[in-house]
Design a protein around this motif. Structure first.
Motif, PDB file in Angstrom:
ATOM      1  N   TYR A  15      -4.207  12.876   8.005  1.00 18.47           N
ATOM      2  CA  TYR A  15      -5.003  13.075   6.782  1.00 18.47           C
ATOM      3  C   TYR A  15      -4.512  12.179   5.652  1.00 18.47           C
ATOM      4  CZ  TYR A  15      -6.417  17.016   9.578  1.00 18.47           C
ATOM      5  OH  TYR A  15      -6.899  17.788  10.621  1.00 18.47           O
ATOM      6  N   THR A  16      -4.070  10.977   6.009  1.00 15.58           N
ATOM      7  CA  THR A  16      -3.616  10.031   4.992  1.00 15.58           C
ATOM      8  C   THR A  16      -4.484   8.780   4.980  1.00 15.58           C
ATOM      9  OG1 THR A  16      -2.074   8.915   6.487  1.00 15.58           O
ATOM     10  CG2 THR A  16      -1.212  10.777   5.220  1.00 15.58           C
ATOM     11  N   VAL A  17      -4.511   8.146   3.821  1.00 20.43           N
ATOM     12  CA  VAL A  17      -5.155   6.853   3.647  1.00 20.43           C
ATOM     13  C   VAL A  17      -4.173   5.969   2.892  1.00 20.43           C
ATOM     14  CG1 VAL A  17      -7.030   5.622   2.490  1.00 20.43           C
ATOM     15  CG2 VAL A  17      -7.509   7.758   3.664  1.00 20.43           C
ATOM     16  N   ASN A  18      -4.096   4.694   3.256  1.00 19.44           N
ATOM     17  CA  ASN A  18      -3.211   3.754   2.559  1.00 19.44           C
ATOM     18  C   ASN A  18      -3.984   3.026   1.471  1.00 19.44           C
ATOM     19  OD1 ASN A  18      -0.964   4.333   4.184  1.00 19.44           O
ATOM     20  ND2 ASN A  18      -1.697   2.949   5.769  1.00 19.44           N
ATOM     21  N   LEU A  19      -3.469   3.086   0.252  1.00 21.97           N
ATOM     22  CA  LEU A  19      -4.176   2.527  -0.898  1.00 21.97           C
ATOM     23  C   LEU A  19      -3.341   1.453  -1.589  1.00 21.97           C
ATOM     24  CD1 LEU A  19      -5.580   5.822  -2.469  1.00 21.97           C
ATOM     25  CD2 LEU A  19      -6.773   4.224  -0.963  1.00 21.97           C
ATOM     26  N   TYR A  20      -4.042   0.429  -2.105  1.00 22.16           N
ATOM     27  CA  TYR A  20      -3.382  -0.603  -2.891  1.00 22.16           C
ATOM     28  C   TYR A  20      -3.056  -0.074  -4.286  1.00 22.16           C
ATOM     29  CZ  TYR A  20      -5.077  -3.807   0.708  1.00 22.16           C
ATOM     30  OH  TYR A  20      -5.319  -4.434   1.908  1.00 22.16           O
ATOM     31  N   THR A  45       0.838  -1.201   0.000  1.00 24.61           N
ATOM     32  CA  THR A  45       0.000   0.000   0.000  1.00 24.61           C
ATOM     33  C   THR A  45       0.872   1.249   0.000  1.00 24.61           C
ATOM     34  OG1 THR A  45      -0.155   0.051   2.415  1.00 24.61           O
ATOM     35  CG2 THR A  45      -1.899  -1.127   1.217  1.00 24.61           C
ATOM     36  N   THR A  46       0.288   2.328  -0.454  1.00 20.12           N
ATOM     37  CA  THR A  46       0.978   3.612  -0.516  1.00 20.12           C
ATOM     38  C   THR A  46       0.141   4.648   0.214  1.00 20.12           C
ATOM     39  OG1 THR A  46       1.948   3.053  -2.659  1.00 20.12           O
ATOM     40  CG2 THR A  46       1.885   5.389  -2.066  1.00 20.12           C
ATOM     41  N   SER A  47       0.788   5.485   1.011  1.00 17.23           N
ATOM     42  CA  SER A  47       0.083   6.532   1.750  1.00 17.23           C
ATOM     43  C   SER A  47      -0.207   7.721   0.834  1.00 17.23           C
ATOM     44  CB  SER A  47       0.922   6.992   2.939  1.00 17.23           C
ATOM     45  OG  SER A  47       1.047   5.963   3.881  1.00 17.23           O
ATOM     46  N   VAL A  48      -1.433   8.195   0.927  1.00 17.10           N
ATOM     47  CA  VAL A  48      -1.886   9.321   0.101  1.00 17.10           C
ATOM     48  C   VAL A  48      -2.544  10.349   1.019  1.00 17.10           C
ATOM     49  CG1 VAL A  48      -3.402  10.006  -1.798  1.00 17.10           C
ATOM     50  CG2 VAL A  48      -2.313   7.753  -1.834  1.00 17.10           C
TER      51      VAL A  48
END
Length: 817
Positions: free
Chosen positions: A764-769, A728-731
């Protein structure tokens, strides 16, 4: 220009001040020595510090950096001048090429350990031997031609340390290595050398970047906290808070008396020597404050430098950190570290200034992100990444895990593939890192049952009479519906309607985000007059916090409320519903979900319903699927034999049965199997030389042994390691203050300003695949800021109800970049 007669390590951006190579090397040596001394390897770490940039003692590098800063149009490409190999080559030439007897082996092994850290300090630790039967390490220190190597060697001995003193210094490092390897006879030399190499690498990376940052900012090192004094004041504030609880009206309730007794036991146990212990306080038993009480007292008595809370979900970080801040009355010294915001790549490049200013990538690397805080809250992902993930950003923090009290909250959530790696890291921290480790959960996993077991201390449990305590904390009745019928969301809505006739608040926890979202949409249509809320990991921390505050307000005011959530709510989130419905999952999850019902025993005995939801697709959620199967088996046992497991689904007997079955069924996964190379990570990192298949194959192909004592594949292991099944990557998302942070990141900042901004951004981040990132990019919802180093979402890609909107259709408009 007279000034350029000196050899240059760095040129400061704002005033073009020069830091000489010898000044940089000696300063980094001192810092690295301080970091290494914590575990008795002062000279090993110092050796890496003084040699890491030896290759900057060359005319070629001097011309390179002068052109890069003053005539950038004439500068060679970044990284064309290799300055990181020379120091490793020097060690190899002096101590590895002339092995005459067994007495020479420790020096040769030292050259491998320190040399690898040196040559790797702009990327990640090299493989000693890889699957292609090649040695990237030997290719660098033995085969690569280094321009002006003799000059850099002469300048090093002339300006940094004389050959005689260097020889004496190495002798001390060899003594430290010998002492290090004599500890813990139960572990292989390869395993001990692996952790030592990573520790030295961590010390070098942090020392190098800290010194560079301080030079760039023109600052002296910040004064260090007096940890003992700070923890003493914290302990006094905590005790004042605990004493104030005794004045509350319900202080004499059965549960509060038990909470106080367990808190007292933690205080007394803090006087025991450091080790690995279990704290099995039942859900709702006040384990956050009890474990903090242990940690603060133990830190004072045994000179620990920091207290680290490691939790499975960011939700718990936010809640626990806020609770601890209020009690300790400190907004400065408590760090929340949720995730890595900076886009992570191989970082395989030289870090020098271009165009007369420090590069954006360099500023991001130098931003203070090394866990040098008295109290830290972080996640299991971040903890494991510190030991095993690629790049230098994660491992930089590793040395700051030493001399700490480390509390693993909800330790049962360690991913199955990481069990052996987790146990090995904890064993290192206990034996070498001078840590005291607390495994804190209501459902202790059998971590000492597996092959690479955890070295748990004798008489490890802090709480006495545990079975009696569990029985006294019983506040719910578990109702098994899962073995009688299956549910879908339409049936579930009807079931919720039935429960609303008897309960004012209902929590539904399901296993997949899509089913949660679908149920939420059905519920708000069916019960428009009842406040209904949705929670999932598609929402950033600040967003989830807002929802939880609203939910808690309804619960506090005894108002009707429905909440539907993924499992993120069940581990450690302080909410108390009158009814909980949990989709069938692992027994530990069932127990945690039950802890969100009637949390304080204020409603007598309430019901927790276990259902089997047919719409959940668990094909890619192997651990949940296996946990569900084993729990269902135990439920059927109880149906046939009601007195089995003590007649209680959540008894210690049932939980032990569950975890042993769980680990046995998934035993092939415990060592982190990598199908791409058909090997376990645990073998790549720790396998004995005599058992290493790469080593054996090398010998067969080349008709000789490889000329190394260590054959571990550090780089390959890091390349394939990721805590969860998919990377996952933090956005950063445009929610509330997140919008201002995104806008601000389009401006230039000092390293200090950037450090503060990145910390703030974690809320204020979300981890996305990757597939989610790809879809957002395709739909125009994904952008980058800070010269392409940080991902952010456009306005339309974040929904005020659900969080991330992959379709980028939540609102019109967006940011202008």
């Amino acid at each position: 220009m007279e000034v350029f007669k000196i050899y240059i390590a760095h040129i400061r951006e704002k005033d073009k001040e020069i830091q000489s190579v010898e000044k940089h090397l000696l300063d980094v040596k001192t810092l690295a020595e301080n970091f290494g001394e914590k575990i008795g390897v002062k000279h090993i770490a110092g050796l890496a510090g003084m040699l890491h940039d030896m290759g900057k003692f060359t005319k070629g590098f001097k011309e390179y950096i002068k052109k890069a800063v003053f005539t950038p149009e004439l500068a060679p490409a970044r990284g064309t001048v290799d300055h990181s190999t020379a120091g490793g080559k020097l060690l190899f030439d002096l101590y590895h090429t002339k092995i005459k007897s067994v007495e020479d082996i420790p020096a040769a092994r030292l050259a491998e350990i320190v040399g690898n850290a040196i040559i790797s300090h702009h990327s990640y630790l090299n493989d000693f031997l890889n699957g292609n039967l090649e040695s990237p390490f030997l290719n660098r220190v033995q085969k690569k031609v280094i321009n002006e190597y003799q000059l850099s060697k002469e300048m090093f001995f002339q300006k940094v340390m004389s050959e005689h003193n260097f020889s004496k210094y190495v002798e001390k490092a060899i003594e430290e290595l010998t002492t290090f390897l004599e500890k813990d006879k139960t572990k292989s030399t390869e395993q001990k050398c692996m952790f030592l190499t990573k520790y030295i690498f961590s010390a070098l990376i942090d020392a190098d970047r800290t010194n560079t940052r301080l030079f760039e900012e023109g600052n002296n090192p910040s004064p260090k906290n007096n940890h003992k004094q700070l923890f003493e004041s914290y302990y006094q504030r905590l005790m004042e808070k605990i004493e104030s609880f005794q004045k509350n009206e319900d202080a004499k309730s059965k549960i509060n008396i038990l909470r106080n007794e367990m808190s007292e036991q933690c205080d007394k146990f803090a006087e025991s020597p450091s080790g690995t212990y279990t704290l099995s306080i039942p859900t709702g038993g006040g384990k956050t404050l009890a474990s903090l009480r242990y940690a603060l007292k133990h830190a004072q008595l045994f000179d620990k430098k920091r207290i680290i809370y490691v939790v499975p979900f960011t939700t718990i970080i936010e809640q626990n950190a806020e609770e601890v801040r209020k009690i300790l009355d400190d907004e400065v010294n408590i760090l929340e570290h949720h995730s890595n915001i900076i886009i992570d790549d191989n970082e395989n490049e030289e870090d020098e200034n271009h165009d007369g200013i420090m590069s954006i990538k360099e500023k991001l690397k130098l931003a203070k992100d090394n866990w040098d805080s008295p109290i830290i809250f972080t996640t299991m992902v971040q903890f494991l990444d510190t030991f095993y993930a690629k790049g230098t950003r994660n491992i930089r923090r590793l040395h700051n895990l030493s001399e700490a009290v480390i509390i693993f909250d909800e330790v049962q959530k360690v991913p199955i593939s990481c069990i052996s790696l987790f146990n090995s890291a904890l064993n290192f921290l206990k034996t070498y890192g001078k840590c005291s480790i607390i495994l804190c959960t209501a459902t202790q996993p059998a971590l000492d049952f597996v092959e690479h077991k955890l070295d748990i201390s004798p008489d490890a449990e802090i709480i006495g009479n545990l079975d009696e305590v569990i029985d006294a904390f019983k506040r719910v009745e578990l109702v098994d519906i899962a073995t009688r019928q299956s549910f879908n969301n339409d049936i579930l809505v009807g079931f919720v309607e039935e429960q609303l006739e008897k309960n004012e608040s209902i929590l539904i926890i399901l296993n997949t985000k899509q089913v949660v979202k679908d149920l939420y949409e059905k519920l708000i249509k069916q019960f428009s007059e009842i406040p209904t809320y949705h929670l999932s990991t598609s929402m950033c921390a600040a967003h989830r916090n807002l929802i939880l505050r609203k939910v808690r307000d309804h619960l506090k005011n005894q108002e009707r409320v429905i909440c539907v959530s993924t499992q993120l709510i069940e581990a450690g989130v302080d909410v108390s519903f009158s009814c909980v419905i949990r989709s069938l999952a692992g027994l530990d999850s069932i127990a945690q979900a039950a802890g969100r019902c009637n949390r304080h025993g204020e409603m007598g005995i309430r019901k927790v319903y276990i259902i089997d939801h047919e719409e959940e697709n668990l094909s890619k959620l192997k651990e949940i699927k296996k946990g569900k199967e084993i729990t269902k088996m135990i439920l059927k046992d109880l149906q046939l034999f009601p007195k089995s497991y003590g007649g209680d689904l959540l008894s210690n007997e049932a939980m032990t049965k569950y975890f042993r079955e769980f680990y046995s069924d998934l035993s092939n996964d415990l060592n982190y199997f990598v199908k791409e190379i058909n090997r376990n990570l645990i073998d790549l990192l720790m396998q004995k030389r005599s058992e290493n298949i790469y080593c054996q194959a090398y010998k067969e192909r080349n008709k000789k042994e490889i000329e190394l004592f260590l054959v571990n594949s550090y780089g390959t292991a890091a390349q394939f390691f990721q805590v969860i099944d998919q990377h996952t990557t933090s956005v950063i998302v445009p929610y509330e203050e997140g919008k201002d942070i995104i806008a601000s990141l389009n401006s230039n900042h000092s390293i200090e300003e950037l450090s503060k901004l990145l910390r703030k951004a974690q809320q204020y981040t979300v981890n996305l695949y990757k597939h989610e990132l790809d879809k957002l990019a395709h739909n125009g919802g994904l952008e980058t800021v800070y010269n392409g180093e940080i991902y952010v979402l456009n306005d339309g890609a974040y929904n005020e109800e659900y969080g991330v909107d992959l379709e980028n259709e939540s609102v019109t408009g967006g940011f202008i970049f």
